[in-house]
Motif scaffolding. Structure first.
Motif, mmCIF file in Angstrom:
data_model
loop_
_atom_site.group_PDB
_atom_site.id
_atom_site.type_symbol
_atom_site.label_atom_id
_atom_site.label_comp_id
_atom_site.label_asym_id
_atom_site.label_seq_id
_atom_site.Cartn_x
_atom_site.Cartn_y
_atom_site.Cartn_z
ATOM 1 N N ALA A 206 -6.758 -5.571 36.678
ATOM 2 C CA ALA A 206 -7.383 -5.073 35.445
ATOM 3 C C ALA A 206 -8.140 -6.181 34.729
ATOM 4 C CB ALA A 206 -6.329 -4.455 34.531
ATOM 5 N N GLY A 207 -8.798 -7.041 35.515
ATOM 6 C CA GLY A 207 -9.597 -8.122 34.943
ATOM 7 C C GLY A 207 -8.806 -9.349 34.539
ATOM 8 N N GLU A 208 -7.494 -9.318 34.738
ATOM 9 C CA GLU A 208 -6.652 -10.466 34.367
ATOM 10 C C GLU A 208 -6.253 -11.225 35.625
ATOM 11 O OE1 GLU A 208 -4.791 -8.016 30.548
ATOM 12 O OE2 GLU A 208 -3.448 -8.774 32.106
ATOM 13 N N PRO A 209 -6.607 -12.521 35.711
ATOM 14 C CA PRO A 209 -6.345 -13.279 36.939
ATOM 15 C C PRO A 209 -4.857 -13.489 37.186
ATOM 16 C CG PRO A 209 -7.156 -14.734 35.216
ATOM 17 C CD PRO A 209 -7.278 -13.345 34.683
ATOM 18 N N MET A 210 -4.490 -13.458 38.452
ATOM 19 C CA MET A 210 -3.130 -13.734 38.870
ATOM 20 C C MET A 210 -3.025 -15.231 39.163
ATOM 21 S SD MET A 210 -1.091 -11.739 41.937
ATOM 22 C CE MET A 210 -1.078 -10.193 41.040
ATOM 23 N N PRO A 211 -2.062 -15.946 38.574
ATOM 24 C CA PRO A 211 -1.976 -17.401 38.745
ATOM 25 C C PRO A 211 -1.434 -17.806 40.123
ATOM 26 C CG PRO A 211 -0.162 -16.636 37.376
ATOM 27 C CD PRO A 211 -1.029 -15.440 37.637
ATOM 28 N N LEU A 212 -2.294 -17.700 41.133
ATOM 29 C CA LEU A 212 -1.864 -17.934 42.503
ATOM 30 C C LEU A 212 -1.588 -19.402 42.811
ATOM 31 C CD1 LEU A 212 -4.235 -15.485 44.421
ATOM 32 C CD2 LEU A 212 -1.804 -15.202 43.955
ATOM 33 N N HIS A 213 -1.926 -20.323 41.898
ATOM 34 C CA HIS A 213 -1.605 -21.725 42.120
ATOM 35 C C HIS A 213 -0.103 -21.982 42.011
ATOM 36 C CE1 HIS A 213 -2.008 -21.258 37.744
ATOM 37 N NE2 HIS A 213 -1.143 -22.250 37.636
ATOM 38 N N VAL B 60 -10.281 12.441 41.407
ATOM 39 C CA VAL B 60 -9.778 13.159 40.239
ATOM 40 C C VAL B 60 -9.450 12.207 39.103
ATOM 41 C CG1 VAL B 60 -7.915 14.644 39.372
ATOM 42 C CG2 VAL B 60 -8.865 15.035 41.664
ATOM 43 N N ILE B 61 -8.753 11.111 39.416
ATOM 44 C CA ILE B 61 -8.234 10.267 38.337
ATOM 45 C C ILE B 61 -9.215 9.199 37.863
ATOM 46 C CG2 ILE B 61 -5.863 10.713 39.044
ATOM 47 C CD1 ILE B 61 -5.712 7.911 40.163
ATOM 48 N N GLU B 62 -10.128 8.760 38.712
ATOM 49 C CA GLU B 62 -11.076 7.718 38.282
ATOM 50 C C GLU B 62 -11.901 8.145 37.067
ATOM 51 O OE1 GLU B 62 -11.866 5.309 42.488
ATOM 52 O OE2 GLU B 62 -13.196 6.954 41.892
ATOM 53 N N PRO B 63 -12.481 9.352 37.045
ATOM 54 C CA PRO B 63 -13.262 9.738 35.852
ATOM 55 C C PRO B 63 -12.405 9.795 34.581
ATOM 56 C CG PRO B 63 -13.746 11.192 37.699
ATOM 57 C CD PRO B 63 -12.555 10.385 38.097
ATOM 58 N N ILE B 64 -11.144 10.177 34.706
ATOM 59 C CA ILE B 64 -10.274 10.253 33.533
ATOM 60 C C ILE B 64 -9.953 8.851 33.020
ATOM 61 C CG2 ILE B 64 -8.030 11.039 32.671
ATOM 62 C CD1 ILE B 64 -8.147 13.272 34.786
ATOM 63 N N LEU B 65 -9.657 7.928 33.921
ATOM 64 C CA LEU B 65 -9.418 6.546 33.512
ATOM 65 C C LEU B 65 -10.637 5.984 32.783
ATOM 66 C CD1 LEU B 65 -7.684 5.101 36.738
ATOM 67 C CD2 LEU B 65 -6.566 5.747 34.598
ATOM 68 N N GLU B 66 -11.819 6.251 33.330
ATOM 69 C CA GLU B 66 -13.045 5.753 32.694
ATOM 70 C C GLU B 66 -13.241 6.394 31.321
ATOM 71 O OE1 GLU B 66 -17.826 5.208 33.687
ATOM 72 O OE2 GLU B 66 -16.581 6.493 34.955
ATOM 73 N N LYS C 193 -11.049 7.483 29.292
ATOM 74 C CA LYS C 193 -10.046 7.014 28.334
ATOM 75 C C LYS C 193 -10.096 5.500 28.091
ATOM 76 C CE LYS C 193 -7.099 9.279 26.819
ATOM 77 N NZ LYS C 193 -6.982 10.028 25.549
ATOM 78 N N GLY C 194 -10.981 4.802 28.788
ATOM 79 C CA GLY C 194 -11.103 3.360 28.588
ATOM 80 C C GLY C 194 -10.000 2.551 29.245
ATOM 81 N N ILE C 195 -9.439 3.080 30.332
ATOM 82 C CA ILE C 195 -8.386 2.390 31.074
ATOM 83 C C ILE C 195 -9.009 1.709 32.295
ATOM 84 C CG2 ILE C 195 -6.215 2.688 32.344
ATOM 85 C CD1 ILE C 195 -5.916 3.279 29.393
ATOM 86 N N PRO C 196 -8.672 0.458 32.572
ATOM 87 C CA PRO C 196 -9.229 -0.210 33.756
ATOM 88 C C PRO C 196 -8.983 0.586 35.033
ATOM 89 C CG PRO C 196 -8.130 -1.811 32.365
ATOM 90 C CD PRO C 196 -7.822 -0.460 31.786
ATOM 91 N N THR D 269 -2.429 12.680 34.182
ATOM 92 C CA THR D 269 -3.255 11.468 34.113
ATOM 93 C C THR D 269 -3.687 11.191 32.678
ATOM 94 O OG1 THR D 269 -4.041 11.804 36.385
ATOM 95 C CG2 THR D 269 -5.337 10.334 34.979
ATOM 96 N N TYR D 270 -4.074 12.225 31.952
ATOM 97 C CA TYR D 270 -4.415 12.035 30.536
ATOM 98 C C TYR D 270 -3.203 11.516 29.759
ATOM 99 C CZ TYR D 270 -9.099 14.108 30.601
ATOM 100 O OH TYR D 270 -10.445 14.342 30.821
ATOM 101 N N ALA D 271 -2.037 12.078 30.020
ATOM 102 C CA ALA D 271 -0.829 11.622 29.328
ATOM 103 C C ALA D 271 -0.506 10.175 29.679
ATOM 104 C CB ALA D 271 0.344 12.537 29.686
ATOM 105 N N ALA D 272 -0.655 9.817 30.951
ATOM 106 C CA ALA D 272 -0.408 8.433 31.366
ATOM 107 C C ALA D 272 -1.380 7.483 30.666
ATOM 108 C CB ALA D 272 -0.542 8.311 32.882
#
Length: 306
Positions: free
Chosen positions: A57-64, A99-105, A107-110, A165-168
């Motif tokens: 979700a745009g947040e880097p994972m600290p793989l170091h 189905v779920i990608e348009p709903i996430l978009e 609702k502003g969810i990554p 999906t909307y509830a989530a």
């Protein structure tokens, strides 16, 4: 006399067999042609490659950090070598992501949170956990009602992919308002916001990767990230599914129901499908009938198979 005769015959048979074997062995030894042996190639298994950088979700994972890297490695190994399940997820993904990608978009969810649904239910709208979490997004009954889903003997909208999906999304937005970190939001979906709050306070931490959590939650974000990497690029993990083998998106038409339905078998036949297909596309209908005493409007999907 008969016994003596049988002994003579058996001796002759054995002598002939031995002679044949000796002839074959000697013939093989003198042959100039090399023997051909067909041996199946031994299967080879190898470690998976970990990308130089991974984000959720745009947040880097600290793989170091060794612990973070090894946790991701574990989930990549588990999911890339769980061939039957992971191949099936690759086949299912287009049907349900559409189905779920348009709903996430909306609702502003990554977009990466679609992989949370994969981790939760294996893209099975009818999934039921041992704890009785239900549906695509694995809602418990109380949480489902808190977020506006109908849960009754006849209608359980936890099984309704769009409504769940909307509830989530509403839950995820509430969690993001609290934490300001999508990674912590994902962790809270597994452990609950109270569970994450308790550990943040106890451990004086403010980051998922610095928390000691129960095994399931400690692996959770890494599992989501691993599923994302695998489903985005299956071939990199030796999982090959041609496009034509992925499960198709089945078009549907919608029928609005505002009153009771006495028998869904009759209802399905009236719309040129069978009862099984009606329930496959509308698993939120929990009975063979609908009383609808409050006169609600329900939308039922009818697959278009021709």
């Amino acid at each position: 006399m008969q016994n003596k005769g049988w002994r003579i015959i058996l001796t002759l048979v054995l002598a002939v067999n031995v002679g044949v074997i000796v002839f074959l062995v000697m013939g093989s030894a003198n042959s100039t042609e090399p023997a051909v042996v067909n041996v199946a190639e031994t299967a080879k298994f190898k470690s998976v490659d970990i990308p130089d950088s991974v984000s959720f979700a745009g947040e880097p994972m600290p793989l170091h950090r060794f612990d973070v890297r090894e946790s991701l490695d574990r989930e990549l190994l588990v999911n890339s070598y769980f061939h039957s399940q992971t191949l099936r997820l690759i086949k299912l993904a287009p049907r349900y992501f559409s189905v779920i990608e348009p709903i996430l978009e909306e609702k502003g969810i990554p977009d990466d949170f679609k992989y949370l649904a994969v981790a939760e239910s294996g893209l099975n709208p009818s999934a039921i956990s041992p704890a009785r979490a239900i549906g695509f997004w694995q809602f418990m009954q109380g949480t489902a009602r808190d977020y506006g889903l109908e849960v009754s003997n006849e209608v359980d909208e936890r099984y309704h992919v769009e409504k769940a999906t909307y509830a989530a999304c509403d839950y995820l937005l509430d969690a993001y308002e609290k934490y300001g970190s999508w990674t912590l939001v994902a962790a809270s979906y597994n452990a609950g916001m109270r569970g994450i709050d308790r550990q943040l306070e106890r451990q004086k931490a403010d980051d998922y990767y610095n928390l000691l959590l129960v095994t399931e939650t400690g692996r959770y974000v890494f599992r989501i990230a691993a599923l994302k990497l695998i489903l985005e690029n299956p071939a990199a993990y030796n999982l090959i599914v041609p496009e034509e083998e992925k499960y198709p998106i089945i078009p549907t038409k919608e029928i609005e129901v505002t009153g009771p339905v006495l028998d869904f078998a009759d209802f399905s036949h009236a719309h040129d499908i069978n009862y099984k297909l009606l329930k496959d596309f509308n698993p939120w209908l929990r009975q063979a009938y609908l009383t609808n005493s409050l006169g609600k409007t329900y939308t039922i999907k009818i697959p278009q198979l021709n």
